[in-house]
Design an enzyme around this catalytic site. Sequence first.
Site, short mmCIF file in Angstrom:
data_model
loop_
_atom_site.label_atom_id
_atom_site.label_comp_id
_atom_site.label_asym_id
_atom_site.label_seq_id
_atom_site.Cartn_x
_atom_site.Cartn_y
_atom_site.Cartn_z
N GLU A 58 0.83 -1.20 0.00
CA GLU A 58 0.00 0.00 0.00
C GLU A 58 0.87 1.26 0.00
OE1 GLU A 58 -3.54 1.84 2.89
OE2 GLU A 58 -2.27 0.20 3.58
N LYS A 125 -9.39 2.70 -2.55
CA LYS A 125 -9.67 2.06 -1.26
C LYS A 125 -11.01 2.52 -0.71
CE LYS A 125 -7.33 1.48 3.26
NZ LYS A 125 -6.09 1.81 3.99
N CYS A 161 -5.57 -2.93 1.96
CA CYS A 161 -5.45 -3.00 3.42
C CYS A 161 -6.79 -3.13 4.15
CB CYS A 161 -4.67 -1.79 3.93
SG CYS A 161 -3.90 -2.10 5.55
#
Length: 554
Positions: A58, A125, A161
Amino acid sequence: MSQRSEAGSDAKPGNRLTVVIAQLDFLVGDIPGNARDILEAARSAERVHGADVVVFPELCLTGYPPEDLLLRPSLDLRIQEALDQLMAAELDAAIVIGLPLREKGLLYNGAAVIDKGRITARYFKQFPPNYQVFDEKRYFAEGTEPCVVDIRGVPVGLTVCEDIWSDGPIESAVAAGAKLILNLNASPYDIGKQARRKALLERKAQANGISIVYANLVGGQDELIFDGGSLVVDQYGQVAMEAPQFSEGLYAVDFTHERHCQPVSQPLPEEPSLPHNIYSALVLGVRDYVNKNGFKSVVLGLSGGIDSALTLAIAVDALGADRVRAVMMPFRYTADMSREDASTQAKTMGVQYEVYSIEPMYDAFMQTLAEPFAGTEPDTTEENLQARIRGVILMALSNKFGAMVLTTGNKSEMAVGYSTLYGDMAGGFDALKDVPKTLVFELARYRNEISPVIPDRVISRPPSAELAPGQEDKDSLPDYAVLDQILNLYVERDYSAEAIIAEGYERADVERVTRLVDVNEYKRRQAPLGIRITERGFGKDRRYPITNGWKIGK
């Protein structure tokens, strides 16, 4: 509606896909340097492993966490320059990188696939975290759509994540046709984190019937440690590959792609002991903080006590003996065994070692202060003066020789303020800041199992600051075994004083300890950074106001 890319090249013969996880240590803010590291790793993955796709962590292009660097006006320009470099590199493998992406004026924590010289997919994300050490909602908008990209004939879903810790992103990627999930991570270390990751991935993979590649960052960034430990879990929830924690590397996994995308299992590493795991985190944290900030060496006060003894061992293991300087600064209350044990350890570990008595400086201060102190009794003022003289000596050596001062305070002391501002708290970094005293003893014994470097009586003798005749820590604090349990309940688990007393602890001890924690916030705000190993370290995790009227016990 999902984001899909155009199809890539045909699948490998035998329906095999080679995925390489680039578990690397990136420098926050060094976008050109990080881009170079990405290219070097991708080329190595192609050459050594025959990679079809290389997965990076990430925000690898900026490093993690970039914090307010994300607000700099030149961010977009620097990101685009790096992307242009990566797209022009003529790589055979596809690369999946983490980076900030801007869309319609909003900034997202994103992932991009670069294949055959162009960006073939972008993902935003969906769950930027905003708890504990995370502050992503300050910078990033929330994505809403899944992304499935065809890589060498395999429909691959992208997530970043926190997306994997939440319901929705994996499920929507599977619904959009994904046969494999790539999850890019910058997941910081704390005790027990790897076990929690495995349990989560096993549950998510099994529930969705899909294999998951979990690529995690490694390295130290200020107080945070990223431990790597990248994982591959198959669609049945079985771990097929686990990369080592705390070390960089390129880790290849072959997948067969028929009805499912199934990883070829590899032998798994042995489960490390808890002391080994924690000690490795501390070593990595010191190494990266010193090296990334450009310090040539470190200096620390070696008192003959256990905290400085363990800190010296960590420093030598992190940097090498030639970059560590230890200084003993005795006073009239310093025991002979403390002098002897400090000298013994310094010689055993091969560090530069000097002894400077603080007696003349103390006497000069007391002579100057004789008039204002007239008619008063000695108290902690004189004790703190000793610590502050030592801090001045260490900082002078730091300034003259470019050696960063490592402080040696532990979490138990930081919690209750058993430390001296501008004295033993003076310095640049504290390896033990989040390590309770009882764990300090355990780590010292563990380090001696590797090689005996800490004298046995440093571990066995009662702890003492040696700032007054016959002084021991237990004169001012509850026994550390009790203190650390109370602190765990109050600091890390948010129990009230009454709830802790209900657990069986003495009211006097609990009220004393909780009061000390509360009134010493002002000290902790002025303490150096230290390595975070728990879920509730002092710093980003626990942000209490210094001035407040909150009453303990409720």
